[in-house]
Design a protein around this motif. Sequence first.
Motif, mmCIF file in Angstrom:
data_model
loop_
_atom_site.group_PDB
_atom_site.id
_atom_site.type_symbol
_atom_site.label_atom_id
_atom_site.label_comp_id
_atom_site.label_asym_id
_atom_site.label_seq_id
_atom_site.Cartn_x
_atom_site.Cartn_y
_atom_site.Cartn_z
ATOM 1 N N ALA A 36 -2.441 -11.269 0.422
ATOM 2 C CA ALA A 36 -2.885 -9.965 -0.115
ATOM 3 C C ALA A 36 -2.925 -9.970 -1.644
ATOM 4 C CB ALA A 36 -1.950 -8.859 0.376
ATOM 5 N N ALA A 39 -5.422 -8.727 -4.668
ATOM 6 C CA ALA A 39 -5.419 -7.330 -5.117
ATOM 7 C C ALA A 39 -5.038 -7.228 -6.593
ATOM 8 C CB ALA A 39 -4.438 -6.513 -4.273
ATOM 9 N N MET A 40 -4.288 -8.227 -7.091
ATOM 10 C CA MET A 40 -3.822 -8.178 -8.481
ATOM 11 C C MET A 40 -4.953 -8.350 -9.480
ATOM 12 S SD MET A 40 -0.279 -10.335 -8.237
ATOM 13 C CE MET A 40 0.240 -10.004 -9.915
ATOM 14 N N LEU A 43 -9.534 -5.788 -8.759
ATOM 15 C CA LEU A 43 -9.921 -4.481 -9.301
ATOM 16 C C LEU A 43 -10.409 -4.628 -10.739
ATOM 17 C CD1 LEU A 43 -7.303 -1.972 -7.896
ATOM 18 C CD2 LEU A 43 -9.596 -2.466 -7.088
#
Lengths: 148, 178
Positions: A36, A39-40, A43
């Motif tokens: 996951a 996600a860091m 964006l």
Amino acid sequence: MVRFAKAIGETRPEYVQPGKTEDGKDDYSTLIGHPAMPAMWVLDAMMKVDDATMTDEDGVKWTFDIDFIKLLHTGQEYDYTDCVPVRAGDVLVSQGKLADVYVKGSPGKELLWIVGEIETRNQKKELVVRTRLTAGIRKGGYGIKRVE
Amino acid sequence: MVKLSEVKVGMEFTDVVENITREQIREYGFASGDKNGIHMDDKVAELAGLKGVIAHGLLFMGFVGVMLTRLADEGRIVKWGGQFRGSVRPGDDVHTVAKVTKVEGNLVYLDIEQYSFTPLRIEKDGKVVKKFEGEERGWVSEKDVQAGCLKTKEVEEGTLHYRWRLSFPGYAVLELKD
């Protein structure tokens, strides 16, 4: 890497528990990045969508004019096919492209939908993840502007 | 964890993360780098018209990721993803169900549905005996009502009224080992 994995509740040692060196120090080389973890950075990559340019038939270059306050992040996918894990100390570089863009929605409430595809590679140019993300931008938050 | 030889189409796996807290949301903000005020500060969220902070979509997607690493165990996650459909708030429980839809060699295909459980109030003998933040801050929308998200169940203190809403529908492909 460890703080991110712990923040989503991960407890598996390969994500949160560094090994030990012969002299008893933490050995972060045993860790891998959580699936996951993109996600860091994705964006931030999405926020650069207005760096994308397009050239019209008259040779004029245009770019998006987006108010990110009106952006809704609506979908995210990760593809790890033929990828290597992220490891501590890696230098990651993401390259994105605008895969699709369209206006859709009920009359008066149309959204600009953007689909971005991002490939992230490590310092050896090995692929670590392909990310696909979808976002909608509410009316009044999108337009195009001419690149000077 | 699940072994490849034990997996059958139709099998379901469930995971529940209980009582999401503001501290948990803030910590995710610091860990991920997404420190947008709508997640970190009630006042900022209220100015944005949100009636208090909401969890990052990528946080409750992350709960799915944790469930998948446990299922994959010594195997690995090949692909996964989904859509952010409904917000998750402090005090919510997050329920994830993964259902096996196909097994092809060592690849296992899953459909994922994640729901938020938002407690609203407990009533007994026609009186409200306990109110939760979701009731006090008015988190239930007309859309929730129309979609049939409001439900009740009997608990020790009376009848619990709650909202049950889809937060993240998705999919995953795992490569499993025996």
